[in-house]
Scaffold this motif. Structure first.
Motif, mmCIF file in Angstrom:
data_model
loop_
_atom_site.group_PDB
_atom_site.id
_atom_site.type_symbol
_atom_site.label_atom_id
_atom_site.label_comp_id
_atom_site.label_asym_id
_atom_site.label_seq_id
_atom_site.Cartn_x
_atom_site.Cartn_y
_atom_site.Cartn_z
ATOM 1 N N ARG A 1 -11.697 83.442 8.925
ATOM 2 C CA ARG A 1 -10.355 82.873 8.745
ATOM 3 C C ARG A 1 -9.377 83.415 9.787
ATOM 4 N NH1 ARG A 1 -13.658 80.899 5.369
ATOM 5 N NH2 ARG A 1 -13.667 81.407 3.149
ATOM 6 N N ALA B 1 -7.645 77.670 6.697
ATOM 7 C CA ALA B 1 -7.927 79.108 6.863
ATOM 8 C C ALA B 1 -6.956 79.971 6.065
ATOM 9 C CB ALA B 1 -7.860 79.472 8.341
ATOM 10 N N ALA C 1 -12.669 77.136 3.262
ATOM 11 C CA ALA C 1 -11.715 76.559 4.218
ATOM 12 C C ALA C 1 -12.048 75.102 4.509
ATOM 13 C CB ALA C 1 -11.725 77.369 5.516
#
Length: 395
Positions: free
Chosen positions: A67, A111, A333
């Motif tokens: 992320r 993210a 995500a």
């Protein structure tokens, strides 16, 4: 540093990412640099298409490589945008800026929520996701309100370009903050990651297996798209009902401030009120609010739009929390990016109808169209969302 530091960093990151005084005078600055309304429309199309094309790939990249790298990329591109805008002088300069903005938005959308949820999960506090997301929205709106109020004053006293230098400073602060984030263990590579193509298939199988999820996500997409038309066109509505320009700052602040109570109230409601009841109530307020704004065409109509904003603050924590409580960290995500992709697609489709009516008549009829769309969706949702009660709620 400990994983607990991520929360304070993410609060500050949201604040500085929203502390952008350039936004309050954006159209004036672009016009000063030679951008006509038609050119602005073309850049908005470039922005929307970029997001639609890259939303899912960037989500997959966040699941595959982490992320933090995607958040750093998004913040770096945001700095690049404002640096380019300071020297932009032709359509293609602005086109490049919105293209980079689309990449930045796509890189961060999935993210950020995945980073927040996995950081909480690592501490055994995933149940507080909605509350933390609501707090992030408080810092987000706080930065935006401060930027709007200060940006208009600064531009009036020192010119438009100063706002872009200050915005570059805020974007740079956000970039430095992303470098301090710690990648949660759940997002770190353990076993070999799936090939890119497998993420899409796995996501589609996930959505098919979660019977209650699709109506919930669609409600978030519909209401998220609808409130976007308030954000983009409230100035035309306020002007149309005869309020003076001096009142615009107060109206802008009110439209943002009213979302804070909803963001903070949503976590308290989860577990106490059924998701179906909450989502039906919020969607009904949207349908009635836009309808009243279209018909009243006066201060009462503006009050209806303010009521829509009040209830809209509840929707993001409710819908995003419902998704993330069911998602696996290996593709969190990606799934969040599918949600964002759907929202942007719905916004483009409804925007065609809104734009057609608003351009042929006025913004009031445009809001009337949004009221009809929300009403039609509400009728569908009443039938399709019964399965939500079967699943119950998670918190």
């Amino acid at each position: 540093m400990k994983i607990t530091h991520n929360f304070g960093i993410m609060y500050a990151l949201r604040f500085f990412s929203s502390l952008i005084p350039a936004y309050v005078i954006e159209r004036l600055y672009w016009q000063e640099r030679g951008m006509t309304i038609g050119m602005v429309v073309y850049t908005e199309i470039i922005y929307a298409v970029t997001i639609i094309l890259l939303e899912v790939p960037t989500g997959i990249a966040a699941d595959r490589w982490g992320r933090k790298p995607m958040l750093v990329l998004g913040a770096l591109l945001a700095c690049t945008e404002f640096l380019l805008l300071l020297y932009a002088s032709s359509f293609w300069h602005f086109a490049l800026v919105v293209f980079l903005a689309g990449i930045s938005r796509s890189a961060c959308s999935g993210a950020e929520n995945a980073m927040l949820y996995d950081s909480l999960m690592q501490q055994g506090k995933a149940a507080s996701f909605e509350r933390q997301l609501g707090l992030l929205n408080v810092f987000d709106l706080g930065g935006a309100i401060l930027a709007a109020l200060s940006g208009s004053w600064l531009a009036g006293h020192y010119g438009l370009e100063l706002n872009y230098w200050l915005s570059l400073g805020s974007a740079s602060a956000a970039l430095l903050l992303t470098l301090l984030l710690i990648e949660p263990r759940a997002a770190q590579a353990g076993e070999a990651p799936m090939p890119f193509s497998h993420y899409v298939g796995a996501s589609l199988r996930f959505f098919r297996s979660q019977r209650s999820l699709v109506p919930v996500l669609l409600s978030g997409m519909m209401t998220g798209s609808a409130v976007g038309f308030i954000d983009e066109f409230w100035q035309l509505y306020v002007d149309g009902i005869g309020l003076p320009v001096v009142a615009f700052g107060a109206v802008s602040a009110a439209l943002m401030l009213l979302r804070l109570p909803g963001s903070l109230l949503a976590p308290w409601l989860v577990g106490r009120v059924r998701y179906r009841v909450l989502l039906v109530s919020i969607t009904a307020v949207f349908a009635a609010g836009f309808g009243a704004a279209a018909v009243s065409r006066d201060a009462a109509g503006l009050a209806a739009l303010l009521a829509v904003c009040l209830f809209s603050g509840m929707m993001e924590p409710l819908v995003t929390g419902y998704l993330h409580h069911r998602a696996d960290s290996s593709m969190r995500a990606t799934l969040d990016s599918f949600q964002s992709l759907g929202l942007n697609t719905v916004h483009i489709v409804t925007g065609l109808g809104f734009g057609y009516l608003a351009s042929r008549t006025d913004v009031f009829d445009g809001y009337g169209f949004i009221a009809l769309v929300c009403t039609a969706f509400l009728l569908w949702f009443l039938a399709a969302s019964r399965r939500i009660e079967e699943d119950g709620t998670t918190s």
